[in-house]
Design a protein around this motif. Structure first.
Motif, PDB file in Angstrom:
ATOM      1  N   GLN A 202       0.853  -1.194   0.000  1.00 20.43           N
ATOM      2  CA  GLN A 202       0.000   0.000   0.000  1.00 20.43           C
ATOM      3  C   GLN A 202       0.888   1.244   0.000  1.00 20.43           C
ATOM      4  OE1 GLN A 202      -2.883  -0.556   3.173  1.00 20.43           O
ATOM      5  NE2 GLN A 202      -3.985  -2.107   1.998  1.00 20.43           N
ATOM      6  N   VAL A 203       1.015   1.980   1.124  1.00 16.76           N
ATOM      7  CA  VAL A 203       1.855   3.184   1.139  1.00 16.76           C
ATOM      8  C   VAL A 203       3.175   2.943   1.870  1.00 16.76           C
ATOM      9  CG1 VAL A 203      -0.127   4.735   0.979  1.00 16.76           C
ATOM     10  CG2 VAL A 203       0.711   4.043   3.232  1.00 16.76           C
ATOM     11  N   ARG A 204       3.331   1.773   2.458  1.00 13.77           N
ATOM     12  CA  ARG A 204       4.542   1.488   3.227  1.00 13.77           C
ATOM     13  C   ARG A 204       5.610   0.888   2.320  1.00 13.77           C
ATOM     14  NH1 ARG A 204       6.560  -3.048   5.959  1.00 13.77           N
ATOM     15  NH2 ARG A 204       4.737  -4.259   5.271  1.00 13.77           N
ATOM     16  N   VAL A 205       6.791   1.517   2.303  1.00 14.26           N
ATOM     17  CA  VAL A 205       7.915   1.041   1.497  1.00 14.26           C
ATOM     18  C   VAL A 205       8.907   0.326   2.404  1.00 14.26           C
ATOM     19  CG1 VAL A 205       9.821   1.705  -0.014  1.00 14.26           C
ATOM     20  CG2 VAL A 205       7.626   2.896  -0.190  1.00 14.26           C
ATOM     21  N   PHE A 206       9.326  -0.854   1.987  1.00 10.95           N
ATOM     22  CA  PHE A 206      10.357  -1.592   2.698  1.00 10.95           C
ATOM     23  C   PHE A 206      11.247  -2.254   1.655  1.00 10.95           C
ATOM     24  CE2 PHE A 206       6.680  -4.121   2.026  1.00 10.95           C
ATOM     25  CZ  PHE A 206       7.023  -5.465   2.002  1.00 10.95           C
ATOM     26  N   GLU A 207      12.200  -3.105   2.062  1.00 15.56           N
ATOM     27  CA  GLU A 207      13.241  -3.537   1.139  1.00 15.56           C
ATOM     28  C   GLU A 207      13.578  -5.024   1.264  1.00 15.56           C
ATOM     29  OE1 GLU A 207      16.078   0.457   1.031  1.00 15.56           O
ATOM     30  OE2 GLU A 207      16.480  -1.153   2.493  1.00 15.56           O
ATOM     31  N   ILE A 208      13.954  -5.592   0.117  1.00 15.78           N
ATOM     32  CA  ILE A 208      14.716  -6.840   0.110  1.00 15.78           C
ATOM     33  C   ILE A 208      16.179  -6.424   0.210  1.00 15.78           C
ATOM     34  CG2 ILE A 208      15.264  -8.960  -1.140  1.00 15.78           C
ATOM     35  CD1 ILE A 208      12.772  -8.406  -2.877  1.00 15.78           C
ATOM     36  N   ARG A 209      16.921  -7.018   1.119  1.00 17.01           N
ATOM     37  CA  ARG A 209      18.322  -6.660   1.293  1.00 17.01           C
ATOM     38  C   ARG A 209      19.218  -7.859   1.010  1.00 17.01           C
ATOM     39  NH1 ARG A 209      17.653  -3.189   6.944  1.00 17.01           N
ATOM     40  NH2 ARG A 209      16.606  -1.375   5.975  1.00 17.01           N
ATOM     41  N   GLY A 210      20.404  -7.559   0.510  1.00 14.21           N
ATOM     42  CA  GLY A 210      21.333  -8.642   0.209  1.00 14.21           C
ATOM     43  C   GLY A 210      22.730  -8.146  -0.033  1.00 14.21           C
ATOM     44  N   THR A 211      23.587  -9.059  -0.446  1.00 10.14           N
ATOM     45  CA  THR A 211      24.991  -8.756  -0.701  1.00 10.14           C
ATOM     46  C   THR A 211      25.416  -9.332  -2.040  1.00 10.14           C
ATOM     47  OG1 THR A 211      25.669 -10.755   0.495  1.00 10.14           O
ATOM     48  CG2 THR A 211      25.596  -8.698   1.748  1.00 10.14           C
ATOM     49  N   LEU A 212      26.479  -8.728  -2.585  1.00  9.45           N
ATOM     50  CA  LEU A 212      27.093  -9.211  -3.820  1.00  9.45           C
ATOM     51  C   LEU A 212      28.577  -9.403  -3.545  1.00  9.45           C
ATOM     52  CD1 LEU A 212      26.877  -9.814  -6.895  1.00  9.45           C
ATOM     53  CD2 LEU A 212      27.445  -7.406  -7.286  1.00  9.45           C
TER      54      LEU A 212
END
Length: 327
Positions: free
Chosen positions: A167-177
């Motif tokens: 909806q209006v809430r932004v969150f993230e998939i996080r990771g490393t390379l």
């Protein structure tokens, strides 16, 4: 011998066309020096899971939350939306075109404008989506400076994030390379040759070991097929077929069948998968050494079965001296 060569040619004609069709479950499912890892979601939700597939070539998101979850594009625009009734793609997002290939080289049409309202098109009826994401890959044409300076050690290249929206809430998939150094390629090839010679000698003097050898061959190639399938790289028809041929040799193993099945196993499942010796990250679940060990054993057992069959066929042919004596 002519029958052997003809049969090998026929086997190649049957198996080889299946290689490009079944060897990879998606563009980019190849060995690489770069490991993409998902470390988590910034705000976890029950029913929302993310993982890498195809050796890190794609991200896979499954949304069983019962709520629509958006995956945002490179300019923060809506790119994908996973709803309870399926997956939708915004045709107005440039990411819809850039992410079609691992290299991101698909031209973006003028109609793809992040300032326009989303144009949603349903692309799946499920609640799981896979996509290439340039934010998670090494995009340089050459190796990163750290790897150039010290190619024999692993290096953290960066941390990455892919934004999501509920909806209006932004969150993230996080990771490393990370960069990972290549394996010692020559050692795996030498191991395959030495093991193949040892197994050939074993079954030559202990014929009862032929059935266990065929079982080992089948298990090695089928294990590699399963680990690739579980990683999302696709179920390889070549690996499954050659594994079945090897297991068949454990049940009935006349010389001709040993030669045929061993050749197909070594040539198409062994050499066809030998790119696993070239880079650290293999599109298969589990450690890279396990995938490489499966390929090494496949090469060795395939060669041993084939050589055993050929030697037995040769031994069964009467020598010219014995034919003259019988006359």
């Amino acid at each position: 011998m002519r029958r052997v060569l003809l049969s090998l040619w026929v086997a190649g004609a049957i198996v080889a066309p299946a290689t490009p069709a079944f060897a990879h479950g998606g563009e980019g499912a190849n060995v690489t020096a770069y490991r993409t890892t998902v470390t988590g979601i910034s705000t976890p939700m029950d029913g929302l899971t993310v993982r890498t597939v195809e050796g890190g070539a794609r991200l896979e998101l499954t949304n069983d939350t019962g709520r629509p979850i958006e995956i945002l594009g490179y300019s923060g625009e809506p790119y994908l939306e996973v709803r309870p009734d399926g997956v939708y793609q915004n045709a107005s997002s440039p990411a819809a075109y850039v992410n079609q290939t691992l290299a991101g080289d698909t031209p973006v049409p003028p109609t793809a404008d992040v300032t326009t309202a989303p144009t949603w098109q349903r692309i799946s009826t499920g609640t799981t989506v896979r996509w290439h994401d340039q934010r998670t890959h090494w995009l340089g044409a050459t190796r990163p400076p750290q790897a150039v300076a010290d190619p024999d050690h692993a290096h953290r290249l960066r941390e990455w994030a892919v934004p999501l929206r509920d909806q209006v809430r932004v969150f993230e998939i996080r990771g490393t390379l990370d960069y990972e150094p290549p394996p010692v390629t020559w050692a795996w090839w030498v191991g395959a040759v030495l093991l193949g010679l040892a197994l050939t000698a074993l079954v030559r003097f202990r014929s009862r070991w032929i059935a266990p050898l065929a079982v080992l061959a089948g298990l090695a190639v089928l294990t590699y097929a399963v680990t690739r399938g579980l990683d999302g790289a696709g179920w390889s028809g070549v690996l499954l077929l050659t594994g079945a041929l090897a297991l068949g040799a454990a049940w009935r193993h006349p010389p001709f069948y040993l030669a045929l099945s061993g050749f197909v196993l070594a040539a198409f499942a062994g050499f066809g998968s030998s790119d696993a010796f070239l880079a650290a990250v293999v599109p298969a679940v589990g450690p890279g050494w396990l995938a490489r060990a499966c390929v090494m054993v496949t090469l060795a057992t395939g060669a041993a079965l084939s050589l055993t069959g050929l030697l037995r066929m040769r031994a069964a042919v009467p020598s010219p001296t014995s034919r003259v004596a019988s006359d």
